[in-house]
Scaffold this motif. Structure first.
Motif, mmCIF file in Angstrom:
data_model
loop_
_atom_site.group_PDB
_atom_site.id
_atom_site.type_symbol
_atom_site.label_atom_id
_atom_site.label_comp_id
_atom_site.label_asym_id
_atom_site.label_seq_id
_atom_site.Cartn_x
_atom_site.Cartn_y
_atom_site.Cartn_z
ATOM 1 N N ASP A 90 -79.472 108.343 14.547
ATOM 2 C CA ASP A 90 -79.073 107.176 14.079
ATOM 3 C C ASP A 90 -77.533 106.646 14.106
ATOM 4 O OD1 ASP A 90 -81.729 106.680 13.597
ATOM 5 O OD2 ASP A 90 -81.564 107.521 11.576
ATOM 6 N N LYS A 93 -76.584 106.316 17.638
ATOM 7 C CA LYS A 93 -77.095 104.936 18.467
ATOM 8 C C LYS A 93 -76.192 103.626 17.780
ATOM 9 C CE LYS A 93 -81.641 106.331 19.140
ATOM 10 N NZ LYS A 93 -83.197 106.243 18.599
ATOM 11 N N ASN A 94 -75.782 103.692 16.710
ATOM 12 C CA ASN A 94 -75.114 102.504 16.079
ATOM 13 C C ASN A 94 -73.806 102.924 15.768
ATOM 14 O OD1 ASN A 94 -77.683 101.303 16.339
ATOM 15 N ND2 ASN A 94 -78.246 102.045 14.166
ATOM 16 N N ASN A 95 -72.839 101.834 15.688
ATOM 17 C CA ASN A 95 -71.588 102.086 15.378
ATOM 18 C C ASN A 95 -71.607 101.595 13.769
ATOM 19 O OD1 ASN A 95 -68.901 102.438 15.226
ATOM 20 N ND2 ASN A 95 -68.414 100.556 16.222
#
Length: 105
Positions: A90, A93-95
């Motif tokens: 997770d 995948k995300n910043n």
């Protein structure tokens, strides 16, 4: 005169043996004190090890961690906390902003 020399030599031997026994008693008393202090230290360390084993087993129990969290935080925060767990995938995948990571240093 023969009896006098025999009795005096026995008295001298008795006095010497009493002095020697007093010296040995003093030495053994010091050893006994050292043994007592060592025994106290060993008992303290054993107690600390036992406490650490209990804390370790409780720390790795997730139910125990939930209870601790309920004690120190509000109940509604606890529910939102359990939904906000992130895995490494997770994070990749995300910043995200405002994420604190824990390192070894």
């Amino acid at each position: 005169m023969r009896y006098f020399s025999a009795i005096s030599s026995l008295i001298v031997l008795n006095i010497l043996s009493v002095l020697f026994l007093l010296y040995l008693g003093n030495v053994s008393r010091e050893i006994e004190k050292q043994n007592y202090t060592l025994e106290k230290k060993i008992n303290f360390i054993n107690e600390q090890i036992r406490i650490n084993e209990i804390e370790f087993s409780l720390y790795h129990n997730y139910g125990y961690l939930k209870k601790l969290h309920k004690v120190y935080f509000d109940g509604e925060q606890f529910e939102s906390f359990s939904n906000k767990r992130l895995s490494f995938v997770d994070i990749q995948k995300n910043n995200f902003k405002n994420i604190y990571t824990v390192g070894t240093q």
